[in-house]
Design an enzyme around this catalytic site. Sequence first.
Site, PDB file in Angstrom:
ATOM      1  N   GLY A  40       0.790  -1.220   0.000  1.00  0.00           N
ATOM      2  CA  GLY A  40       0.000   0.000   0.000  1.00  0.00           C
ATOM      3  C   GLY A  40       0.825   1.275   0.000  1.00  0.00           C
ATOM      4  O   GLY A  40       2.017   1.279  -0.307  1.00  0.00           O
ATOM      5  N   GLY A 179       0.383  23.475   4.754  1.00  0.00           N
ATOM      6  CA  GLY A 179       0.000  22.529   5.796  1.00  0.00           C
ATOM      7  C   GLY A 179       1.192  22.107   6.627  1.00  0.00           C
ATOM      8  O   GLY A 179       2.255  21.797   6.088  1.00  0.00           O
ATOM      9  N   GLU A 202       0.560  27.599   7.533  1.00  0.00           N
ATOM     10  CA  GLU A 202      -0.386  26.837   8.341  1.00  0.00           C
ATOM     11  C   GLU A 202      -1.590  27.713   8.678  1.00  0.00           C
ATOM     12  O   GLU A 202      -1.435  28.826   9.175  1.00  0.00           O
ATOM     13  CB  GLU A 202       0.287  26.344   9.624  1.00  0.00           C
ATOM     14  CG  GLU A 202      -0.647  25.754  10.667  1.00  0.00           C
ATOM     15  CD  GLU A 202      -1.476  24.593  10.143  1.00  0.00           C
ATOM     16  OE1 GLU A 202      -2.713  24.641  10.283  1.00  0.00           O
ATOM     17  OE2 GLU A 202      -0.882  23.631   9.604  1.00  0.00           O
ATOM     18  N   ALA A 268      -0.150  19.645   1.497  1.00  0.00           N
ATOM     19  CA  ALA A 268      -0.215  18.652   2.575  1.00  0.00           C
ATOM     20  C   ALA A 268      -1.305  19.061   3.553  1.00  0.00           C
ATOM     21  O   ALA A 268      -1.032  19.428   4.703  1.00  0.00           O
ATOM     22  CB  ALA A 268       1.133  18.528   3.272  1.00  0.00           C
ATOM     23  N   ALA A 318      -0.126   4.339  10.272  1.00  0.00           N
ATOM     24  CA  ALA A 318       0.098   2.964   9.840  1.00  0.00           C
ATOM     25  C   ALA A 318      -0.015   1.979  11.000  1.00  0.00           C
ATOM     26  O   ALA A 318      -0.616   0.905  10.861  1.00  0.00           O
ATOM     27  CB  ALA A 318       1.470   2.847   9.184  1.00  0.00           C
ATOM     28  N   HIS A 449      22.006   4.283  32.319  1.00  0.00           N
ATOM     29  CA  HIS A 449      22.843   5.483  32.146  1.00  0.00           C
ATOM     30  C   HIS A 449      24.120   5.107  31.417  1.00  0.00           C
ATOM     31  O   HIS A 449      24.711   4.061  31.691  1.00  0.00           O
ATOM     32  CB  HIS A 449      23.195   6.071  33.511  1.00  0.00           C
ATOM     33  CG  HIS A 449      24.157   7.222  33.447  1.00  0.00           C
ATOM     34  ND1 HIS A 449      23.746   8.505  33.133  1.00  0.00           N
ATOM     35  CD2 HIS A 449      25.504   7.274  33.635  1.00  0.00           C
ATOM     36  CE1 HIS A 449      24.821   9.287  33.138  1.00  0.00           C
ATOM     37  NE2 HIS A 449      25.900   8.565  33.442  1.00  0.00           N
TER      38      HIS A 449
END
Length: 470
Positions: A40, A179, A202, A268, A318, A449
């Site tokens: 896809g 976008g 935007e 977008a 997804a 760490h």
Amino acid sequence: MADQYDVIVLGSGPGGYVAAIRAAQLGLKTAIVERELLGGICLNWGCIPTKALLRSAEIFHYMQHAKDYGLAADNIRADLEAVVKRSRGVAKQLNQGIGHLMKKHRIAVHMGTGVLKGAGKLEVTGEKGSETLSAKHIVVATGARARDLPFAKTDGKRIWTYRHAMVPPEMPGKLLVIGSGAIGIEFASFYNDMGAEVTVVEMLDRVVPVEDADVSAFLEKALKKQGMTIMTGAGVESIDVGASGVKAKIKGKDGKVVESDFSHVIVAVGIAPNTENIGLEALGIKAERGIIVIDDYGRTSVKGVWAIGDCTPGPWLAHKASHEGVTAAEAIAQELGNAEVHPHGMNRKNIPGCTYCHPQIASVGMTEAKAKEAGYSVKAGTFPFIGNGKAIALGEAEGFIKTVFDAKTGELLGAHMIGAEVTELIQGYVVGKTLETTEAELMSTVFPHPTLSEMMHESVLAAYGRALHI
């Protein structure tokens, strides 16, 4: 005689092919129908190839800043054609992998366009002409496509969708991105790192508007520092395409309209579900603005027909589609008499979101503002990358991690991150939310760490006034 299956999946994206695999694992005779490429949009034209592009841009960025690490790299240049070729190679490799998985699980693959033709029947028109398949259950996983703007129809030359932006005919000189969601910001980041002059417009009052407000503010500052022009609360009023470029009229936050020249435009502004002409109306399957209505297991309003992924309510991601695919397959197996499976309905509050720009963004659950709107008394803690030894050693000291808790119960309501590799860190909080953790368990967990993950611990401590390194 029509081919008879237990399950037919219409669409082979990350929802569809995963649903088919899980159904086959459960012993169901399964088929999948795909009109274009196995895997896809995500695998072939979305998630995976874009990450390959962004990785190339990231390496290019590091090479340009080699001196920051005590290294020398001269005459650095980007070869866009080679970068795109690598990205397409990655997609091809994974596409072939999906084909292998279908064979491994004995899933019948029918290449063509599928249309629902009544109870348990799907007509497929494709490489074998027209054939009718039958199944006890059909899963619709037809995905979505990029949404067009009425005044900015994509042409693949000057006005692009994400598909065009992945295989550009040329390098943009001056790029307009309309976008600032994940797709827009990722491509803005890629082309900016590759050397284009990028402007992002935007409509809402901040970039990545679904994220926590503090993340949006930090990202805007970072993108501007990288040289981008960011226009929020703004809108593109018109676009005039010429032979050598584009003229765009942009209405700014102050209400003034300015005309600017660009070489290319990426649109977008969201997605539209691929649910037209697949037979929903004839069966009476309920949909709202093309988005199929489902329950938490993927059932539609018509018995025996299920839906998952981007053709259903969001978030349109997804990993959400894949999870829905597993859930639907298990629910179908249960209905067909398998007493060993126990599917759990989708909890949308525990779905993480990731944006692979530079710096990266990752989040899960409620923002601080949404938690307060929902009536929670909130404790929120923030820890900066600059307070983390590993981040400083990596040369990635910009960013922060923020956690949001219910002050009364200690429930982890949300986590929001911006900085290096946060898309890998977020899963720790996703597991925590799935296990219904509180601040007590997170505080008592030992974090290794030196790692970036220590900031997750410190952020939790900060919410309760106990941070150690700030």
